[in-house]
Design an enzyme around this catalytic site. Structure first.
Site, PDB file in Angstrom:
ATOM      1  N   CYS A  13       0.844  -1.197   0.000  1.00 44.27           N
ATOM      2  CA  CYS A  13       0.000   0.000   0.000  1.00 44.27           C
ATOM      3  C   CYS A  13       0.879   1.247   0.000  1.00 44.27           C
ATOM      4  CB  CYS A  13      -0.946   0.024   1.206  1.00 44.27           C
ATOM      5  SG  CYS A  13      -0.127   0.284   2.780  1.00 44.27           S
ATOM      6  N   CYS A  16       2.904   1.825   3.022  1.00 43.73           N
ATOM      7  CA  CYS A  16       4.097   0.972   3.076  1.00 43.73           C
ATOM      8  C   CYS A  16       5.278   1.673   2.412  1.00 43.73           C
ATOM      9  CB  CYS A  16       3.840  -0.362   2.376  1.00 43.73           C
ATOM     10  SG  CYS A  16       2.565  -1.379   3.135  1.00 43.73           S
ATOM     11  N   ASP A 434      10.966  21.341 -35.843  1.00 41.15           N
ATOM     12  CA  ASP A 434      12.096  21.693 -36.696  1.00 41.15           C
ATOM     13  C   ASP A 434      11.775  21.109 -38.068  1.00 41.15           C
ATOM     14  OD1 ASP A 434      14.879  22.428 -37.356  1.00 41.15           O
ATOM     15  OD2 ASP A 434      15.119  20.257 -37.514  1.00 41.15           O
ATOM     16  N   ASP A 641      15.607  16.911 -34.125  1.00 46.89           N
ATOM     17  CA  ASP A 641      16.494  15.745 -34.212  1.00 46.89           C
ATOM     18  C   ASP A 641      17.974  16.101 -34.251  1.00 46.89           C
ATOM     19  OD1 ASP A 641      16.604  16.870 -36.728  1.00 46.89           O
ATOM     20  OD2 ASP A 641      16.656  14.950 -37.782  1.00 46.89           O
ATOM     21  N   ASP A 645      19.050  21.677 -32.150  1.00 49.38           N
ATOM     22  CA  ASP A 645      17.704  21.702 -31.570  1.00 49.38           C
ATOM     23  C   ASP A 645      17.726  21.539 -30.053  1.00 49.38           C
ATOM     24  OD1 ASP A 645      16.445  21.870 -34.087  1.00 49.38           O
ATOM     25  OD2 ASP A 645      16.577  19.691 -34.349  1.00 49.38           O
TER      26      ASP A 645
END
Length: 704
Positions: A13, A16, A434, A641, A645
């Site tokens: 739980c 816990c 981009d 990519d 960037d």
């Protein structure tokens, strides 16, 4: 400092996980700790000079839990086996206990209705027999099925820390002892004017239903870890290597960097490396999701977990063990599944105070009814509050949704680095792309060459290719390829490659172009910004004829004279239109950033359906534009990519690296798309919204 992740045994739980977290942090030498109830793991950072995992574990054991310190190479199998054993044990228990609990529950219901519902059939079992049977059954239930709840009581007395088991244990024992007292000491009970009501049935039903709930939770957690299991299955167990001219088979952990690895048709690639002999086609679908095999030859990279379809190859191992791409993916998925979203941190905070509050409320209710003279109702209220107000569902409401969401993403070639990113993404209303490699294929080709001077077109290409050979820009590669391959220059071109010269004093001009010297003459190659900066005359109408068709110009300049230009096309990805259309349907605006001139950018934007463009953007300006869009009140995701960037990816609310990308872009992004398919952006936005919706639903039902 050492950072490690270890499984935790005994948690079921949210309380816990909070208790274990506090126990770990109390250990001298521990810098930080994060415990996940959903994955049953603890991320621990500690000072090795001050403490050890064994000392941390000893502290955790005082609270009734333990850390799994199995060696790392056996950890995965051990955890999977332990998880399955736990589920099997709970299933065996509920197979016996749950049917009994259901029968007792319906008998309780019958007894209650026969007393208070006019016309309902009378309860036919004599109460003395019924109570005796229930006393035996409740004793067996507590001793055989409720031992964890009983053990929680002395642990609570020792540590003063309560969890769900403590609530169930105190409530069940209180109901059981009171019932025993009423049955075995009836005279004393009468003299104290205690009600004759017994609660054996409550003990059986509560423990039976709680156990059933624990089984459902354990089974659910096992299933949510399926994504990790599927990724682990991809890993090869052995590798065939060449040493001293002999082929030998060794365990995957024994492969070293520099080893020559042999892969035969149909075998898995065991580690990452570069092919040194042979050619083949490799099925990379398990990593990228792309179904079409990829042709590979000498110099190409191969990735662990992928499958060699048909050729015989040898490659040099470059990344082994935890450094391979597959290992990194598994690690990132585990980290993401164990991380906490902001909404989950709120749920954990509530859970931390929930158990003590429930215990206090139960005692208060007992005292109020006891002092009012109604002991029977006092016990009912005490047991009822303790049992009903368990915080299990609250603790599992958000992490289970996150684990499933991250796992589904991983299965589709989408890697989410942490839960906070997944939660942020559901609010995104603007996606910034981009252009090159994201909306377009990123494989530009030279379409047209023009000379505006005495130099021939071949001489223009020769000088440009000589300059561009030293540049890493995708457009530069297109020009160099054009010079090298006569087939790209049409039927009337010469059959030989165009000569490339050695350039002196090469210089990169970020966002504008490059410069260098050849035969004591300085040349510049670059875009429209460079042309204007050097006040070079040009025929705007001629250039616009090409840029309006989406072609990107690269100009060759000497002094203030335009010698010529090449026009390069980078075609739109087939999937871009669909992706952008789907984003619009989801209420998301689209923006494109590019270093191209406005006409080229406008053409690509029209073709793709982009809402807004920023053209002639310098690399350093991308992050500034992202900030500008955010200031306008938008929640922004940036998709890119390349190295240039990375600042924009880090600045955006959510950074998304698409395709293989670069290492820098991947480090800066919160989400990585292994395919170069922009439709995956739609998938991850949709997945984020579904995951967040599921978190809210789970929290509603958990607190309802």
């Amino acid at each position: 400092m050492t950072k490690t992740t270890v499984p935790v045994i005994g948690m079921d739980c949210a309380s816990c996980s909070n208790i274990v977290n506090r126990a770990i942090k109390k250990t001298p030498g521990v810098i930080s700790s994060n415990v996940s109830i959903a994955s049953n793991k603890a991320d621990i950072e500690f000072d090795q000079e001050k403490t050890t995992l064994e000392k941390i574990n000893a502290n955790v054991k005082e609270y009734g839990y333990s850390l799994n310190l199995t060696p790392p190479d056996q950890m995965t199998d051990h955890m999977h086996h332990t998880g399955e054993e736990h589920v099997a044990m709970l299933k065996k228990q509920i197979t016996i206990l749950f049917p009994v609990s259901l029968i007792v529950f319906f008998l309780m219901l019958w007894d209650a209705l026969s007393r208070y519902a006019p016309g309902f059939p009378m309860f036919i079992i004599p109460m003395n027999i019924f109570n005796t049977v229930l006393a035996v059954l409740s004793t067996l239930t507590l001793l055989f099925f409720g031992r964890e709840f009983l053990a929680a009581i002395p642990r609570f007395a020792k540590t003063k820390v309560a969890n769900m088991d403590t609530l169930i244990g105190i409530g069940s024992v209180a109901a059981y002892l009171y019932s025993l007292f009423v049955i075995f000491l009836p005279d004393m009970a009468m003299s104290l004017k205690l009600p004759e009501t017994t609660y054996f049935d409550v003990v059986i039903v509560v423990i039976g239903f709680i156990k059933f709930g624990k089984y459902l939770e354990a089974n659910s957690k096992q299933k949510t870890g399926q994504a990790i299991k599927e990724l682990l299955k991809l890993s090869a167990k052995v590798a065939l290597i060449e040493r001293s001219g002999k082929e030998i088979e060794i365990g995957i952990d024994a492969v070293q960097i520099g080893d020559t690895v042999i892969v035969k048709p149909g075998a898995k690639i065991p580690v990452d490396g570069k092919i040194i002999e042979g050619h083949t086609s490799i099925d990379e679908s398990m990593i990228t999701g792309e179904p079409i095999p990829v042709d590979k030859s000498i110099g190409d990279l191969v990735t662990s977990g992928t499958i060699n379809n048909q050729g015989y190859i040898k490659f040099r191992a470059e990344k082994v063990g935890s450094s391979t791409l597959l290992s990194q993916i598994i690690k990132m998925v585990e980290n993401a599944q164990g991380s906490k979203a902001p909404i989950e941190k709120l749920a954990d905070t509530i859970s931390a105070y929930f158990v003590p509050a429930v215990l206090g409320l139960a005692l208060l209710a007992f005292l109020i009814w006891f002092l009012s003279g109604n002991l029977s109702l006092a016990i009912s209220a005490f047991v009822g509050i303790l049992v009903i107000a368990c915080p299990c569902a609250l603790g599992l409401a958000t992490p289970t949704a996150i684990i499933v969401g991250v796992g589904k993403g991983a299965q589709n070639g989408i890697l989410v680095k942490d839960a906070e990113v997944l939660e942020k993404l559901h609010n995104i209303n603007t996606v910034v792309f981009d252009k090159t490699g994201t909306i377009t294929t990123g494989k530009p080709v030279v379409s047209t060459v023009i000379s505006t001077s005495k130099q021939s077109e071949e001489e223009i290409i020769s000088i440009l290719a000589s300059l561009e050979k030293q540049s890493a820009h995708p457009l530069a590669q297109a020009i160099v390829n054009y010079a090298h391959h006569p087939s790209l220059r049409g039927a009337n071109a010469t059959k030989q490659s165009i000569k490339i010269h050695t350039i002196q004093n090469f210089k990169d001009i970020p966002g504008k172009g490059i410069s260098g010297q050849f035969k004591n003459k300085r040349y510049l190659a670059g875009n429209m910004t460079l042309l204007k900066e050097h006040k070079v005359d040009y025929d705007e109408k001629d250039i616009k004829e090409y840029t309006s068709k989406g072609m990107t110009p690269v100009f060759l300049i000497s002094g203030q004279s335009l010698l010529g230009a090449v026009f390069i096309s980078d075609t739109l990805k087939n999937e871009s239109r669909q992706a952008i259309s789907d984003l619009h349907k989801m209420g998301v605006k689209t923006v494109m950033l590019t270093g191209d001139d406005h006409d080229t950018a406008a053409y690509i934007a029209r073709e793709a359906g982009i809402d807004r463009i920023y053209a002639q953007v310098l690399p350093g300006d991308k992050a500034r534009i992202i900030n500008q869009i955010k200031v306008e009140g938008n929640k922004v995701a940036m998709v890119g990519d390349g190295v240039n960037d990375s600042p924009a990816l880090a600045t955006a609310d959510v950074g998304i690296a698409i395709g293989a990308g670069t290492n820098v872009a991947i480090e800066s992004a919160g989400i990585i798309l292994f395919k170069s398919d922009p439709r995956d952006i739609v998938k991850i936005v949709r997945l984020s919204r579904l995951t967040y919706s599921k978190m809210l639903q789970n929290l509603f039902w958990a607190t309802g």
